[in-house]
Design an enzyme around this catalytic site. Structure first.
Site, PDB file in Angstrom:
ATOM      1  N   SER A 102     -21.337  13.799  -1.445  1.00  5.09           N
ATOM      2  CA  SER A 102     -20.871  12.498  -1.130  1.00  5.09           C
ATOM      3  C   SER A 102     -19.776  12.355  -2.216  1.00  5.09           C
ATOM      4  O   SER A 102     -19.227  10.867  -2.170  1.00  5.09           O
ATOM      5  CB  SER A 102     -21.880  11.507  -1.145  1.00  5.09           C
ATOM      6  OG  SER A 102     -22.763  11.671  -0.015  1.00  5.09           O
ATOM      7  N   ILE A 103     -19.436  13.094  -3.074  1.00  2.00           N
ATOM      8  CA  ILE A 103     -18.231  12.567  -3.848  1.00  2.00           C
ATOM      9  C   ILE A 103     -17.040  12.675  -3.070  1.00  2.00           C
ATOM     10  O   ILE A 103     -15.833  11.911  -3.233  1.00  2.00           O
ATOM     11  CB  ILE A 103     -17.955  13.826  -4.855  1.00  2.00           C
ATOM     12  CG1 ILE A 103     -18.950  13.533  -6.162  1.00  2.00           C
ATOM     13  CG2 ILE A 103     -16.657  13.660  -5.603  1.00  2.00           C
ATOM     14  CD1 ILE A 103     -18.851  14.686  -7.248  1.00  2.00           C
TER      15      ILE A 103
END
Length: 404
Positions: A107-108
């Site tokens: 999810s970066i």
């Protein structure tokens, strides 16, 4: 044309979608011969041969923290890099993982998408006060029929979506299946576009003050908006507006679904060094080696933090009581002003504005989330940030002037 409207052409030059049985034939091969990795698993033949190291790459002395390597090992760290004033001063790579290796950042990826939206806001192509459904009419009747682009960016959309990574019946697993990350079930939406149209909920029409709800679908809605305003596939937009500008050593990759739509919320892989370059943009007021990515105002709004009253995620506020979320970034609200991008299984891109330091830590925790491992990894990031006080506390612009 599909049930979710017109999308950027995935197969230019092919009469119909190529298959495993037709991809070698014309006219399909005008596309497939240049994009084979989207049909058949491929392995990279590196431009530089970097055999997987039998021993860990360990260059941590500059930080001056006793026991740091052990803490990295305890948190299943694959890559750890400290970038100070745009110079790598410390790094660690576990045995078998090379500095040039790509690592899934989970999810970066969301924070990268947020920067592309910021670039398009700067260009006047997206109005953050505009409604998401006005950019993507196919979302009419869904939870996104009403919320603004800013609502989606800040994750204050009320949507029937359970972000439970271990529940096979959760919406996040259905999302994964639609994106090609898990084995499909009968009745699953055909692709991510179709999945997003199925999500229901009040959006922002409850009359209540907006409340934070972490929902991976929000980022893919943003990517759909990006495609609509640019006419590009999301993967190409990510290249044009971000990756091509940062001076990356290597191409990044992103997984794509059956429609060729990039999995914006979690599908990017890159090196730790290139990821740190993204963080440096944030500390340089949106500037990059290839030109401006986002405006100083966009960066400033993130570093200042989001709406603390909206933040109701105890897993984050338990560690960061003044925490908030804005524009796809987590803001700790601590006295150092640390801001971070976070991905499950231990991915962190950590900004320490006080010392102009970026820390990339890429791990492979055995489970998606762990309070114990989050605490351990966060303590490492905070301790390294504090250790940087001994090395330099000047801001980005002052640092560059002093080092010139």
């Amino acid at each position: 044309m599909t049930g979710t409207g017109t999308h950027p052409d995935r197969y230019p030059g092919a009469a119909v979608a190529p298959t495993l049985d037709t991809w070698q034939e014309g006219p399909h091969n005008r596309w497939t011969f240049a994009h084979l990795g989207e049909l058949i698993p491929t392995a990279t033949i590196g431009r530089r041969f970097t055999a997987a190291p039998a021993e860990a790459v360990d260059r941590l002395d500059a930080v001056g923290l006793a026991g740091l390597r052990q803490r990295l090992e305890e948190s299943f760290t694959d890559a750890f890099l400290v970038l100070h004033r745009d110079e790598v001063i410390a790094e660690y790579y576990r045995p078998g993982f090379a500095p040039d290796d790509l690592h899934l950042v989970m999810s970066i990826s969301k924070s990268l998408c947020g920067l592309v939206v910021g670039a398009l806001v700067e260009a006047g192509s997206i109005d953050p006060t505009g409604r998401a459904v006005d950019y993507v009419p196919e979302l009419k009747g869904s939870a996104y029929d009403g919320p603004t682009v800013q609502d989606v960016l800040d994750m204050v959309v009320a949507v029937g979506y359970r972000e439970d990574y271990l529940d096979p019946d959760s919406e996040v697993q259905s999302h994964d299946r639609s994106a090609g990350w898990r084995t499909r079930r009968d009745g699953d939406p055909a692709d991510t576009y179709a999945f997003l149209t199925t999500l229901t909920g009040p959006g922002n029409s409850t009359g209540q003050a907006p409340q934070f709800q972490y929902c991976s679908a929000n980022t893919d809605v943003l990517a759909w908006i990006i495609e609509r305003v640019t006419g590009l596939r999301y993967s190409d937009a990510l290249s044009k507006y971000l990756w091509s500008k940062i001076g990356a050593d290597r191409d990044a990759t992103i997984t794509v679904d059956a429609a060729g739509f990039g999995f914006a919320n979690g599908g990017v892989s890159c090196t730790a060094r290139d990821l740190a370059r993204v963080g440096q943009i944030m500390l340089d007021d949106g500037e990059s080696p290839g030109g401006r990515v986002v405006s100083p105002d966009w960066v400033g709004a993130i570093l200042a933090g989001g709406n603390q009253d909206a933040m109701n995620d105890p897993s984050f506020t338990g560690t960061h009581p003044g925490g908030s979320y804005t524009r796809q970034w987590w803001c700790t609200g601590n006295e150092r002003g640390n801001v971070t991008a976070i991905g499950i299984h231990g991915q962190y891109l950590w900004l320490d504005p006080a010392t102009n330091t970026v820390i990339a830590q890429l791990s492979t925790w055995p489970e998606p989330d762990s309070e114990e491992l989050h605490a351990l990894q966060t303590s490492v990031l905070l301790d390294v940030s504090c250790a940087m006080d001994r090395i330099g506390t000047t801001t980005g612009k002052e640092s560059k002037e002093n080092s010139a």
